[in-house]
Write an enzyme that holds these catalytic residues in place. Structure first.
Site, PDB file in Angstrom:
ATOM      1  N   GLN A  84       2.520 -14.263  -0.496  1.00 36.32           N
ATOM      2  CA  GLN A  84       1.617 -13.941  -1.606  1.00 36.32           C
ATOM      3  C   GLN A  84       2.380 -13.371  -2.799  1.00 36.32           C
ATOM      4  O   GLN A  84       2.935 -12.273  -2.720  1.00 36.32           O
ATOM      5  CB  GLN A  84       0.610 -12.886  -1.120  1.00 36.32           C
ATOM      6  CG  GLN A  84      -0.335 -12.359  -2.181  1.00 36.32           C
ATOM      7  CD  GLN A  84      -1.246 -11.272  -1.637  1.00 36.32           C
ATOM      8  OE1 GLN A  84      -0.816 -10.430  -0.850  1.00 36.32           O
ATOM      9  NE2 GLN A  84      -2.513 -11.276  -2.032  1.00 36.32           N
ATOM     10  N   GLY A  85       2.363 -14.099  -3.899  1.00 35.22           N
ATOM     11  CA  GLY A  85       3.050 -13.617  -5.102  1.00 35.22           C
ATOM     12  C   GLY A  85       2.064 -13.061  -6.104  1.00 35.22           C
ATOM     13  O   GLY A  85       1.730 -13.706  -7.103  1.00 35.22           O
ATOM     14  N   TYR A  86       1.567 -11.883  -5.823  1.00 34.77           N
ATOM     15  CA  TYR A  86       0.593 -11.239  -6.715  1.00 34.77           C
ATOM     16  C   TYR A  86       1.242 -10.091  -7.486  1.00 34.77           C
ATOM     17  O   TYR A  86       1.402 -10.138  -8.685  1.00 34.77           O
ATOM     18  CB  TYR A  86      -0.576 -10.666  -5.888  1.00 34.77           C
ATOM     19  CG  TYR A  86      -1.759 -11.587  -5.684  1.00 34.77           C
ATOM     20  CD1 TYR A  86      -1.591 -12.939  -5.410  1.00 34.77           C
ATOM     21  CD2 TYR A  86      -3.061 -11.091  -5.733  1.00 34.77           C
ATOM     22  CE1 TYR A  86      -2.691 -13.767  -5.191  1.00 34.77           C
ATOM     23  CE2 TYR A  86      -4.169 -11.907  -5.525  1.00 34.77           C
ATOM     24  CZ  TYR A  86      -3.971 -13.247  -5.253  1.00 34.77           C
ATOM     25  OH  TYR A  86      -5.052 -14.050  -5.045  1.00 34.77           O
ATOM     26  N   SER A  87       1.622  -9.006  -6.727  1.00 37.43           N
ATOM     27  CA  SER A  87       2.073  -7.770  -7.381  1.00 37.43           C
ATOM     28  C   SER A  87       3.370  -7.963  -8.165  1.00 37.43           C
ATOM     29  O   SER A  87       4.237  -8.744  -7.774  1.00 37.43           O
ATOM     30  CB  SER A  87       2.324  -6.690  -6.337  1.00 37.43           C
ATOM     31  OG  SER A  87       1.192  -6.510  -5.547  1.00 37.43           O
ATOM     32  N   SER A 113       5.329  -9.668   0.895  1.00 40.30           N
ATOM     33  CA  SER A 113       5.508  -9.583   2.349  1.00 40.30           C
ATOM     34  C   SER A 113       5.953 -10.928   2.902  1.00 40.30           C
ATOM     35  O   SER A 113       5.369 -11.966   2.572  1.00 40.30           O
ATOM     36  CB  SER A 113       4.192  -9.205   3.045  1.00 40.30           C
ATOM     37  OG  SER A 113       3.709  -8.013   2.533  1.00 40.30           O
ATOM     38  N   GLU A 163      -8.433 -11.538   1.991  1.00 43.66           N
ATOM     39  CA  GLU A 163      -7.359 -10.662   2.456  1.00 43.66           C
ATOM     40  C   GLU A 163      -7.940  -9.355   2.992  1.00 43.66           C
ATOM     41  O   GLU A 163      -7.580  -8.886   4.065  1.00 43.66           O
ATOM     42  CB  GLU A 163      -6.385 -10.358   1.304  1.00 43.66           C
ATOM     43  CG  GLU A 163      -5.324  -9.331   1.701  1.00 43.66           C
ATOM     44  CD  GLU A 163      -4.282  -9.067   0.604  1.00 43.66           C
ATOM     45  OE1 GLU A 163      -4.489  -9.519  -0.536  1.00 43.66           O
ATOM     46  OE2 GLU A 163      -3.277  -8.412   0.917  1.00 43.66           O
ATOM     47  N   GLU A 203      -8.356   3.649  -3.355  1.00 47.07           N
ATOM     48  CA  GLU A 203      -9.028   4.064  -4.593  1.00 47.07           C
ATOM     49  C   GLU A 203      -9.656   2.865  -5.289  1.00 47.07           C
ATOM     50  O   GLU A 203     -10.763   2.953  -5.826  1.00 47.07           O
ATOM     51  CB  GLU A 203      -8.028   4.753  -5.535  1.00 47.07           C
ATOM     52  CG  GLU A 203      -7.559   6.138  -5.077  1.00 47.07           C
ATOM     53  CD  GLU A 203      -6.505   6.095  -3.961  1.00 47.07           C
ATOM     54  OE1 GLU A 203      -5.995   4.995  -3.642  1.00 47.07           O
ATOM     55  OE2 GLU A 203      -6.208   7.164  -3.395  1.00 47.07           O
TER      56      GLU A 203
HETATM   57  C1  LIG Z   1       2.799  -3.051   3.344  1.00 44.11           C
HETATM   58  C2  LIG Z   1       2.516  -3.676   2.027  1.00 44.11           C
HETATM   59  C3  LIG Z   1       2.501  -5.061   1.913  1.00 44.11           C
HETATM   60  C4  LIG Z   1       2.274  -5.672   0.683  1.00 44.11           C
HETATM   61  N1  LIG Z   1       2.322  -7.050   0.602  1.00 44.11           N
HETATM   62  C5  LIG Z   1       2.157  -7.656  -0.596  1.00 44.11           C
HETATM   63  C6  LIG Z   1       2.284  -9.057  -0.728  1.00 44.11           C
HETATM   64  O1  LIG Z   1       2.569  -9.749   0.230  1.00 44.11           O
HETATM   65  N2  LIG Z   1       2.136  -9.636  -1.922  1.00 44.11           N
HETATM   66  C7  LIG Z   1       1.816  -8.914  -3.022  1.00 44.11           C
HETATM   67  O2  LIG Z   1       1.641  -9.486  -4.071  1.00 44.11           O
HETATM   68  N3  LIG Z   1       1.678  -7.557  -2.965  1.00 44.11           N
HETATM   69  C8  LIG Z   1       1.857  -6.913  -1.761  1.00 44.11           C
HETATM   70  N4  LIG Z   1       1.755  -5.556  -1.689  1.00 44.11           N
HETATM   71  C9  LIG Z   1       1.543  -4.812  -2.920  1.00 44.11           C
HETATM   72  C10 LIG Z   1       0.170  -4.178  -3.047  1.00 44.11           C
HETATM   73  O3  LIG Z   1      -0.829  -5.122  -3.331  1.00 44.11           O
HETATM   74  C11 LIG Z   1       0.301  -3.120  -4.153  1.00 44.11           C
HETATM   75  O4  LIG Z   1       1.173  -2.129  -3.685  1.00 44.11           O
HETATM   76  C12 LIG Z   1      -1.036  -2.486  -4.483  1.00 44.11           C
HETATM   77  O5  LIG Z   1      -1.856  -3.393  -5.177  1.00 44.11           O
HETATM   78  C13 LIG Z   1      -0.845  -1.208  -5.321  1.00 44.11           C
HETATM   79  O6  LIG Z   1      -0.043  -1.417  -6.453  1.00 44.11           O
HETATM   80  P1  LIG Z   1       1.180  -0.440  -6.796  1.00 44.11           P
HETATM   81  O7  LIG Z   1       2.013  -0.323  -5.591  1.00 44.11           O
HETATM   82  O8  LIG Z   1       1.776  -0.914  -8.055  1.00 44.11           O
HETATM   83  O9  LIG Z   1       0.518   0.986  -7.028  1.00 44.11           O
HETATM   84  P2  LIG Z   1      -0.200   1.517  -8.360  1.00 44.11           P
HETATM   85  O10 LIG Z   1      -1.177   0.515  -8.845  1.00 44.11           O
HETATM   86  O11 LIG Z   1       0.824   1.994  -9.319  1.00 44.11           O
HETATM   87  O12 LIG Z   1      -1.013   2.743  -7.758  1.00 44.11           O
HETATM   88  C14 LIG Z   1      -0.474   4.066  -7.587  1.00 44.11           C
HETATM   89  C15 LIG Z   1      -1.630   4.992  -7.209  1.00 44.11           C
HETATM   90  O13 LIG Z   1      -2.590   5.041  -8.304  1.00 44.11           O
HETATM   91  C16 LIG Z   1      -3.877   4.727  -7.835  1.00 44.11           C
HETATM   92  N5  LIG Z   1      -4.659   4.015  -8.858  1.00 44.11           N
HETATM   93  C17 LIG Z   1      -4.274   2.957  -9.604  1.00 44.11           C
HETATM   94  N6  LIG Z   1      -5.277   2.532 -10.384  1.00 44.11           N
HETATM   95  C18 LIG Z   1      -6.337   3.347 -10.122  1.00 44.11           C
HETATM   96  C19 LIG Z   1      -7.692   3.431 -10.612  1.00 44.11           C
HETATM   97  N7  LIG Z   1      -8.156   2.564 -11.523  1.00 44.11           N
HETATM   98  N8  LIG Z   1      -8.487   4.390 -10.119  1.00 44.11           N
HETATM   99  C20 LIG Z   1      -8.014   5.273  -9.190  1.00 44.11           C
HETATM  100  N9  LIG Z   1      -6.778   5.242  -8.693  1.00 44.11           N
HETATM  101  C21 LIG Z   1      -5.934   4.286  -9.157  1.00 44.11           C
HETATM  102  C22 LIG Z   1      -3.650   3.855  -6.622  1.00 44.11           C
HETATM  103  O14 LIG Z   1      -4.783   3.855  -5.783  1.00 44.11           O
HETATM  104  C23 LIG Z   1      -2.431   4.503  -5.995  1.00 44.11           C
HETATM  105  O15 LIG Z   1      -2.829   5.587  -5.206  1.00 44.11           O
HETATM  106  C24 LIG Z   1       2.001  -4.904  -0.460  1.00 44.11           C
HETATM  107  C25 LIG Z   1       1.968  -3.507  -0.359  1.00 44.11           C
HETATM  108  C26 LIG Z   1       2.242  -2.877   0.863  1.00 44.11           C
HETATM  109  C27 LIG Z   1       2.238  -1.384   0.942  1.00 44.11           C
END
Ligand SMILES: Cc1cc2nc3c(=O)[nH]c(=O)nc-3n(C[C@H](O)[C@H](O)[C@H](O)COP(=O)(O)OP(=O)(O)OC[C@H]3O[C@@H](n4cnc5c(N)ncnc54)[C@H](O)[C@@H]3O)c2cc1C
Ligand SMILES: Cc1cc2nc3c(=O)[nH]c(=O)nc-3n(C[C@H](O)[C@H](O)[C@H](O)COP(=O)(O)OP(=O)(O)OC[C@H]3O[C@@H](n4cnc5c(N)ncnc54)[C@H](O)[C@@H]3O)c2cc1C
Lengths: 379, 401, 399
Positions: C130-133, C165, C248, C384
């Site tokens: 998955q190429g999202y983040s 991942s 998902e 959140e």
């Molecule tokens: C084990 C694991 C596997 C993953 N696998 C994949 C994958 O295969 N492909 C992929 O694309 N991504 C993957 N991810 C990424 C995942 O989708 C992101 O980590 C997630 O969307 C959060 O983004 P971030 O890490 O940038 O945190 P941030 O968005 O920077 O968040 C930091 C904190 O701020 C809070 N926050 C942010 N916005 C708000 C809001 N509007 N209101 C309240 N709180 C808020 C969050 O809840 C969090 O606590 C994976 C992550 C993990 C941990």
């Protein structure tokens, strides 16, 4: 087991919603309280409930009931819970009828059930002796005396004890307080010699009484179930009570939640609805989750009663523990999210918290039921 | 240290001699003295005690002597409170004069205002109430609409306040009014004082879920507020208002008395444990219900940590003045602790906790029901918990809006 | 009903004959099969099991049979699950092909795309990631910056993804890219499928607090995405992306298995572990306070799985996740985290074994599982964010 209502149950639920909304809104409870009403509920409304068949929902058709089962009773109680309706449904149509259904002889059933279903008879379960639910912790004695028994002891927090015609008294015919064995159940007329009743006025404006039994004479025919084996009946009755009370609580907490949600949308501060503040939003969303889980356990527990499943004791504890926690959470948050107005008597939201805490202590609080669930699971 | 020891000796002797016996018993609700003449304690000793303490300025021990205060240093103040706690002496005087408007006038009042108002607070002559909240302005206090027009030597006040605690017993009110409707909302507010006996004021009590009616709606219809009682500058009342809220939220008094060795918080916890011992029973020296026991102990430990924090704060604040935004910690955490304490009492007492009136309950039980319900206001009145957390996040932690 | 009973009997018999012994009983995470060209089978039974199940389409039991799926109704699917649980059969294969891109292609793919991609998921030929983040686009996914230029028959993709991942073992990646930089942020995104076996795609592993490296940074440097692999319309990728997130989330919460399989079902139950490490006293766990918490968590788990069942029952049409998926995602991951925290409390210092002989393999696994569980409330949209979605979409609270 089905986790959705069937059409019949849904119709019953709609009818109950309609009735409670029109006939027993919270203003009725307030009026009973402010008028210091002696009965604590409206006999007139009770008569209407009887006519709708509610007194006999769980009583089989053969005995003049509706035979709708506990899911039926549950949906009615849920609606009563929304409007905090005071009525003898719990004491009579739930506890009384299940005691008779599971403990009485055929003759007793033939005599009593039609009277219950017809609303001619009000009953109350005289169980607790301390402020904490503890069903085997019974010191009230039943001594053999002539053909019958002599009852002595004092009972607390007897729901509707002040208006009941007949009391189901839990007494000890052998053993010591704490033993499961040796309990016996007696059905005695509330106006028997030696019974004195003191009504207790409670914060939730519902009805209970303390009852003193002093040399009360009960004939052998008053026994419900076998002598010394009363706990077999009592456990069943209590699980029914716990589950149906959970249904009432589910109604109350949903109503409190919906009212709060509505308030979050209309009350404005800082130029925006307060529901736009994430501090409140997230808590509302968390409550939503807890409520969804609560709905599931109540439905499952009610169906288990209808199917007479072995899971009933565990599900009763699951439901009562979860609903206690959730009702407490939601009713407290409801006040907090209403701010100052939530603290006023004039606003209805505070009634839910009072009811929630009294429900908590009826038939065992959350810790009681977690302990019991663990015991049932063997650890 | 030697000087402080002397002070302790003298204080102890004085208290022994001057504190009437009935003032060494736990306070009952009706006997609290908040000043003024509209609501009096039925116990004459209350006033003997008040007068004696007021004469020494010890109704407000830390205020300067020139306004009738005790002029004590923080450490002397703590000693006084400790010595009072030792004999379980009641606080001689409560109320918003002592806790809110007094400290605020010390900081923002003119010399003339201090002279005129403070001594009457010290000796309990005048009782005050707080005209802040309005139906449309609660958490968003600066959204208030009660307006005051400049009429030369006075303002003409029109509008209404709500939740005015004790308005029915108060002699004076400190009130936030809008003096400049065009200005941004924080910049058009003034802080004024006026007599509750002024023509044009009417009040209507509001009943609480506990059944009591401690507060009112307060209506102003062409009420005259003399200019001499404008506190600080016109349209700059918000600054004064916020400072008063800090006094309300922590009250140096509350902090300092918590700083004294026997604190209110630990006193009530002890009683919580005692209640549980009695209602739940003991097995092997442990409360018979292990789960409730754990919650009670948890509570008690938190309460101790809380009062240590209060004490630390008093010791850190040299000048003996109310700290700033950090007061929100005490308001927030204190309210939650108190609610928790009462919830645990309910759990310990079971169905006996829900008596409303009549037979079947002791007076203590009936009182508990009401106290429990009233405790829910702790996280609403004086700025809700959510507002305190917002303040902490913004002012203490520096998180962005 | 008779047919369902028959189905149960047939399924029972087939499973009895076809599920190799080595595929019964819970396996370790390392043994889990996800398919694709990088998949190796240390246990030959695993391959046998996969092939047999794939042949019946039972690796994707509810997908239509024309794309290789099992074509089962929801009721049949639940029976299959029950029967597999009964003999403790392992899941033959898992991964993002099944839980995410497959269901999304069924909803949004063209006929040609379904034909081309789905059967290869079913038989385990292709593994997806998955190429999202992106570094600057996590919770605020729609602010992603990886750009794709239209080059006629293909897009030229440049940019960086993070937290991908399984990228190191994947064959294809479904990717969100920006195709219209001028448009409002939700309206310039497209959803494309990219073959990872090309010079323009590079993968760089990231090590987690649990010590393993399940995810990566993924770099696109003039990578090619063919036009035929654009899913949904150009610049309308956000709609597809959100749908995939629902799939998902329902898979993370165990919803997709109708509540029958929880995330941590391969672990022994909390109460069993507590019995071993704390002991019993008078028929009860010896630590009465911890016991209360363990029972609480067990009861909540029961209520949670009843709720999953109720949702499935209400949603008789089957399989379509709704906004309530956010509830299951949120609650399920928090509940799982609580459970593991309680497990630590029960096991005391034995919970923190990292490697070596002083700890059993169950203990060492627990350490890692506990640490990894912290990711469950982050991945797939944080807790959140789920609460925001519930507040807005379910409760109708204002922004
Ligand atoms: C084990 C694991 C596997 C993953 N696998 C994949 C994958 O295969 N492909 C992929 O694309 N991504 C993957 N991810 C990424 C995942 O989708 C992101 O980590 C997630 O969307 C959060 O983004 P971030 O890490 O940038 O945190 P941030 O968005 O920077 O968040 C930091 C904190 O701020 C809070 N926050 C942010 N916005 C708000 C809001 N509007 N209101 C309240 N709180 C808020 C969050 O809840 C969090 O606590 C994976 C992550 C993990 C941990
Ligand atoms: C017992 C009692 C005594 C009182 N005595 C007095 C008195 O003497 N004088 C006086 O002037 N006032 C008094 N008050 C009023 C008190 O100050 C207000 O009730 C309080 O400020 C909250 O305002 P509100 O009631 O309008 O609630 P609202 O402001 O409408 O709040 C409703 C809910 O929204 C939340 N909320 C609001 N804004 C935000 C935000 N930005 N972020 C997150 N959540 C938010 C609140 O926390 C609350 O949960 C008293 C109140 C009580 C209960």
């Amino acid at each position: 087991m089905p986790l959705v209502l069937n059409e019949e149950q849904n119709m019953l639920k709609d009818a109950a919603k309609d009735f409670c909304g029109k006939s027993t809104p919270i203003t009725e409870l307030r009026k009973l309280r402010d008028d210091k009403d002696e009965t604590g509920f409206s006999r007139d409304i009770w008569q209407q409930m009887v006519e709708l068949g509610w007194a006999g929902i769980t009583i089989p058709e053969d005995f003049g009931g509706l035979g709708f089962g506990y899911l039926g009773m549950g949906v009615v109680m849920e609606e009563c819970g929304r409007t905090l309706t005071a009525s003898p449904l719990m004491s009579t149509a739930v506890l009384g009828s299940s005691a008779i259904l599971s403990g009485a002889s055929d003759e007793q059933k033939a005599e009593l059930l039609p009277a219950l279903a017809g609303g001619e008879l009000l009953t109350a379960l005289a169980l607790e002796e301390t402020p904490h639910h503890s069903p085997y912790n019974i010191s009230t004695t039943a001594e053999k005396s002539g053909d019958g028994y002599k009852l002595n002891g004092s009972k607390k927090f007897v729901l509707d004890g002040h208006v009941a015609d007949q009391l189901v008294v839990v007494a000890r015919s052998s053993g010591t307080a704490g033993d499961r064995d040796g309990l016996s159940l007696f059905l005695v007329a509330a106006d028997s010699d030696g019974i004195s009743t003191t009504r207790t006025i409670m914060a939730d404006s519902r009805n209970a009484a303390n009852i003193e039994l002093s040399n009360v004479q009960a004939p052998a025919t008053a026994l419900l179930g076998a002598e010394g084996k009363g706990a077999d009946v009592l456990d069943k009755v209590l699980d029914v009570g716990r589950i149906v009370l959970s249904a009432e609580m589910l109604g109350g907490l949903q109503e409190a939640f919906e009212r709060t949600l509505e308030y979050l949308k209309v009350r404005e501060q800082f130029g925006v609805p307060i529901g736009s503040f994430q501090a409140l939003k997230h808590r509302a969303a968390e409550m939503f989750c807890e409520i969804e889980l609560s709905k599931s356990v109540v439905l499952e527990a009610l169906s288990a009663l209808d199917e007479d499943s072995d899971e009933v004791p565990k599900l009763a504890s699951l439901a009562k523990a979860r609903l206690t926690d959730t009702y407490n959470l939601v009713s407290s948050e409801a006040i907090q999210m209403h701010g100052g107005i939530g603290m006023t008597d004039e606003h209805e939201i505070g009634f839910f918290m009072k009811r929630a805490r009294v429900c908590e202590h009826s038939f065992g609080n959350a810790a009681y039921h977690r302990n019991r669930y663990g015991e049932l699971e063997g650890y | 240290m030697a000087a402080l020891d002397d002070f302790r000796k003298d204080t102890r002797a004085w208290l022994d001699e001057n504190c009437p016996a009935s003032m060494r018993t736990p306070m009952t609700e009706g006997e609290t003295v908040s000043g003024g003449s509209k609501h009096r304690s039925p116990n004459p000793d209350s006033y003997v005690w008040l007068d004696r303490m007021a004469e020494k300025g010890w109704t407000v021990p830390a205020w300067p002597k020139e306004y009738g205060g005790g002029g004590l240093h923080t450490d002397e103040f703590v000693v006084l409170l400790e010595e009072m706690a030792r004999i379980q002496a009641r606080s001689p005087l409560e109320g918003m004069g002592v806790t809110m408007i007094g400290p605020t006038l010390l900081e923002y009042g003119s010399e003339e205002q201090k002279q005129r108002h403070l001594t009457k607070i010290v000796n309990g002559e005048i009782r005050w109430c707080q005209g802040y909240s309005e139906p449309g302005a609660g958490s968003d206090l600066a959204g208030l609409a009660t307006k005051a027009e400049d009429k030369g030597d006075h303002f003409l006040v029109n509008g209404s306040k709500i939740w005015t605690s004790g308005a029915q017993f108060a002699d004076w009110i400190f009130c936030l009014v809008r003096t400049e409707p065009q200005a941004p909302k924080h910049e058009g507010i003034s802080f004024v004082l006026f007599s509750m006996d002024s023509p044009g004021i009417s009040i209507k009590p509001i009943k609480l879920i506990s059944g009591a009616s401690p507060f009112c709606e307060t209506f102003f219809d062409d009420v005259k507020a003399p200019k001499e009682d404008l506190v600080h500058k016109v349209n700059q009342g918000w600054t004064v208002a916020k400072r008063l809220l800090q006094h309300e939220r922590s009250g140096l008094r509350a902090l300092a008395s918590a700083g004294a060795s026997r604190t209110a918080a630990t006193q009530t916890t002890t009683s919580l444990a005692d209640v549980a011992k009695e209602t739940i029973g003991m097995v092997d020296n442990h409360l018979a219900n292990p789960v409730l026991r754990d919650s009670i102990i948890q509570y008690r430990m938190n309460a101790n940590a809380f009062s240590l924090t209060q004490r630390r704060t008093v010791e850190e604040s040299e000048a003996g003045s109310t700290p700033g935004a950090a007061t929100s910690i005490f308001k927030f955490y204190g309210a939650d602790l108190r609610k928790e304490q009462l919830e645990l009492q309910l759990k310990a007492r079971g169905t006996q906790s829900f008596g409303w009136e009549g037979d079947g309950f002791t007076a203590e039980e009936l009182n508990l029901t009401r106290t429990w319900l009233a405790s829910r206001a702790g996280s609403i009145a004086g700025g809700t918990n959510e507002v305190q957390l917002n303040i902490l996040a913004k002012r203490v932690l520096g998180l962005p809006d | 009903m008779a047919t369902l009973r028959e189905f149960r009997e047939e399924t029972q018999a087939w499973l009895a004959d076809n599920c190799p012994d080595s595929m019964r009983g819970s396996g370790t995470d390392a043994e889990a099969v996800a398919g694709g060209t990088s998949q190796t089978y240390e246990n030959p039974g695993a391959k046998v099991w996969l092939d047999r199940m794939a042949e019946k389409g039972w690796t994707a039991p509810m997908w239509p049979s024309e794309y290789g799926g099992g074509g089962l109704s929801r009721d049949q699917f639940l029976i299959l699950q029950d029967e597999m649980i009964r003999i403790n059969a392992r899941s033959p294969i898992g991964g993002m092909g099944f839980s995410m891109i497959g269901p999304t292609l069924l909803d949004y793919g063209t006929e040609e795309q379904k034909q081309r991609h789905l059967p290869k998921i079913v038989n385990g030929e292709i593994r997806w990631c998955q190429g999202y983040s992106e570094p600057g686009a996590g919770s605020d996914l729609a602010s992603l910056a990886t750009k794709a230029e239209d080059m006629g028959d293909h897009f030229l993709v440049n940019g960086q993804k993070i937290w991908t991942s399984g990228a190191q073992n994947a064959d294809w990646i479904f990717t969100l890219v920006r195709t219209e930089p001028q448009a409002p942020k939700h309206e310039g995104i497209s959803f494309v499928l990219i073959d990872m076996d090309q010079p323009g795609v590079k993968v760089n592993p990231i090590k987690l607090i649990s010590g393993s490296s399940p995810f990566n940074e993924t770099f696109f440097d003039d990578a090619i995405a063919k036009k035929e692999d654009l899913v949904g319309q150009l610049n309308r990728g956000w709609t597809v992306a959100k749908r995939l997130l629902q799939h998902e989330r329902s898979s993370i919460s165990g919803m997709s298995s109708g509540g029958r399989r929880g995330r941590y079902d391969n672990l022994r139950s909390l109460s069993q572990i507590a019995r071993d490490y704390i002991g019993m006293d008078d028929g009860k766990l010896a630590d009465l306070v911890l016991r209360d918490q363990i029972i609480g968590n067990t009861m909540t788990s029961k209520a949670f799985s009843l709720t999953q069942r109720r949702a499935a029952a209400e949603n008789a049409s089957g399989g379509t996740p709704t906004f309530a998926t956010s509830m299951f995602k949120y609650y399920g991951s928090e509940l799982g985290k609580d459970r593991l925290e309680l497990q630590l409390k029960a096991m005391g210092t034995q919970s923190f074994g990292w490697e070596g002989d002083m700890f059993t393999s169950e203990e060492r696994t627990l350490t890692r599982t506990w640490l990894r569980s912290k990711g469950s409330s982050i991945a797939g949209g944080t807790s959140e964010i789920q609460l925001n979605i519930i507040a807005k979409r379910v409760l109708g609270l204002p922004d």
